[in-house]
Design an enzyme around this catalytic site. Structure first.
Site, PDB file in Angstrom:
ATOM      1  N   SER A   1      17.084  17.005  -2.555  1.00  0.00           N
ATOM      2  CA  SER A   1      18.000  18.634  -3.384  1.00  0.00           C
ATOM      3  C   SER A   1      17.649  18.468  -4.449  1.00  0.00           C
ATOM      4  CB  SER A   1      18.853  18.588  -2.573  1.00  0.00           C
ATOM      5  OG  SER A   1      19.737  17.348  -3.904  1.00  0.00           O
ATOM      6  N   HIS A   2      16.964  17.429  -4.945  1.00  0.00           N
ATOM      7  CA  HIS A   2      16.023  17.760  -6.050  1.00  0.00           C
ATOM      8  C   HIS A   2      15.497  17.159  -6.467  1.00  0.00           C
ATOM      9  CE1 HIS A   2      20.313  17.707  -7.327  1.00  0.00           C
ATOM     10  NE2 HIS A   2      20.392  18.337  -8.242  1.00  0.00           N
TER      11      HIS A   2
ATOM     12  N   GLU B   1      23.177  20.222  -2.125  1.00  0.00           N
ATOM     13  CA  GLU B   1      23.217  20.208  -1.326  1.00  0.00           C
ATOM     14  C   GLU B   1      23.957  21.239  -0.156  1.00  0.00           C
ATOM     15  OE1 GLU B   1      22.428  17.284  -0.145  1.00  0.00           O
ATOM     16  OE2 GLU B   1      22.088  16.129  -1.920  1.00  0.00           O
TER      17      GLU B   1
END
Length: 336
Positions: free
Chosen positions: A47-48, A189
């Site tokens: 997600s990053h 998320e």
């Protein structure tokens, strides 16, 4: 099953740097951000990782973040370093700040870095672990656009506001790494589930009417659920106090979103505290930390904070990372 492309960590970093520069980011600014993106993929924090690359590129192109900003550094007191990110990426601003923070903490015993006029700093633990690698206890805080309502309220006033602590292992790494947001789960998320059209677990977020929801899109229009109820709100407020109020950065209620093109630069902030724990403990830090981690490791099924990331790193180094091809194509399409 979604189509994937297997890439090495080095290939991910090279791809990210190239895309960022092609979108208008200077090489000096693209390099530390690309390295952090690759590190996130290596640690299994998709997600990053590359998932955020198209957003970074889009924000450079629309002016929400300056790809050519040159952070300004001042050192007003022996243990205090200030960095104005100039509406640029947080990563180069933090890297420049750490170059002054580390020697200041080693000389004074403790030092603080305040970053303002900044942007999303990605995985906060990535930065605190860099301090642990220097033998310092690294503590970090970063604020973000409002997405959590106060206890008893319904309108968001603070962001998910992560905090992180990294304890040095004496060998250039972190023996213990805590990295958590004030919400039940990081907002990224929920954004990931929304992009993929998937539901979220009940308890992650509330809709605009304050009701628990499994709809990721409805959650993004409502508020994130704070971890441990009012206690999570308190932790988020502490982070807001340190990362925004104490740095002079923009409050979460006034910051533009980290996603989309609406609004100008978010101008959020980060605060890092570096402590020379070998000195504060009278030389007992390593022995005490070893006893603490051993007590946790001795319990069947128990896991040290940061252990999951370490395992993911080993897998990525051995097998590479399976990256959704659609993400790579989306980044390339932004340059068309």
């Amino acid at each position: 099953m979604a189509d994937t492309t297997r890439m090495s960590v080095a290939e991910i970093e090279e791809f990210a740097a190239g895309m960022l520069q092609a979108a208008g980011t200077s090489p000096d600014n693209a390099a530390p951000l690309a390295k952090a993106i690759a590190a996130a993929e290596r640690e299994g924090i998709a997600s990053h990782g590359l998932m955020y690359l198209p957003i970074y590129m889009e924000h450079v192109k629309c002016g929400k973040v300056s790809g050519t900003a040159v952070p300004g550094v001042t050192h007003p007191k022996p243990g205090t370093i200030l960095v104005d990110a100039g509406t640029g990426f947080a990563h180069p601003a933090i890297a420049i700040g750490f170059a002054a923070l580390v020697p200041a903490a080693q000389a004074c015993g403790i030092a603080v870095l305040a970053v303002s006029n900044s942007y999303n700093c990605g995985v906060l633990g990535y930065h605190t672990e860099a301090l642990a690698a220097e033998g310092l206890l690294g503590i970090g805080f970063t604020n973000s656009p409002a997405s959590i309502a106060p206890a008893g309220g319904a309108k968001p006033v603070i962001g998910t506001n992560p905090m992180s602590v990294a304890a040095p292992d004496g060998a250039g790494g972190a023996a213990l790494l805590i990295d958590q947001s004030a919400s039940v789960v990081a907002k990224s998320e929920v954004m990931k589930r929304a992009r993929e059209g998937e539901p979220i677990p009940l308890g992650w977020a509330l809709d605009a009417d304050g009701n628990p929801t499994e709809d990721a899109d409805a959650a993004l229009k409502g508020s994130m659920a704070p971890a441990a109820g009012y206690k999570g709100v308190g932790w988020g407020l502490l982070t807001e106090l340190l990362a925004a109020v104490a740095t002079g950065a923009t409050l979460g209620i006034d910051a533009s979103p980290f996603s989309g093109t609406k609004g100008g630069p978010p101008r959020t902030g980060q605060m890092f505290i570096a402590i020379d724990v070998a000195t504060t403990s009278g030389g007992a830090f390593a022995e005490r930390l070893s006893a603490l981690t051993a007590a946790i490791g001795a319990q069947e099924g128990a896991r040290l904070p940061g252990a999951k990331r370490a395992a993911a790193r080993a897998r990525a180094d051995a097998e590479g990372v399976a990256v959704p091809t659609a993400i790579l194509d989306k980044a390339r399409a932004l340059l068309a």
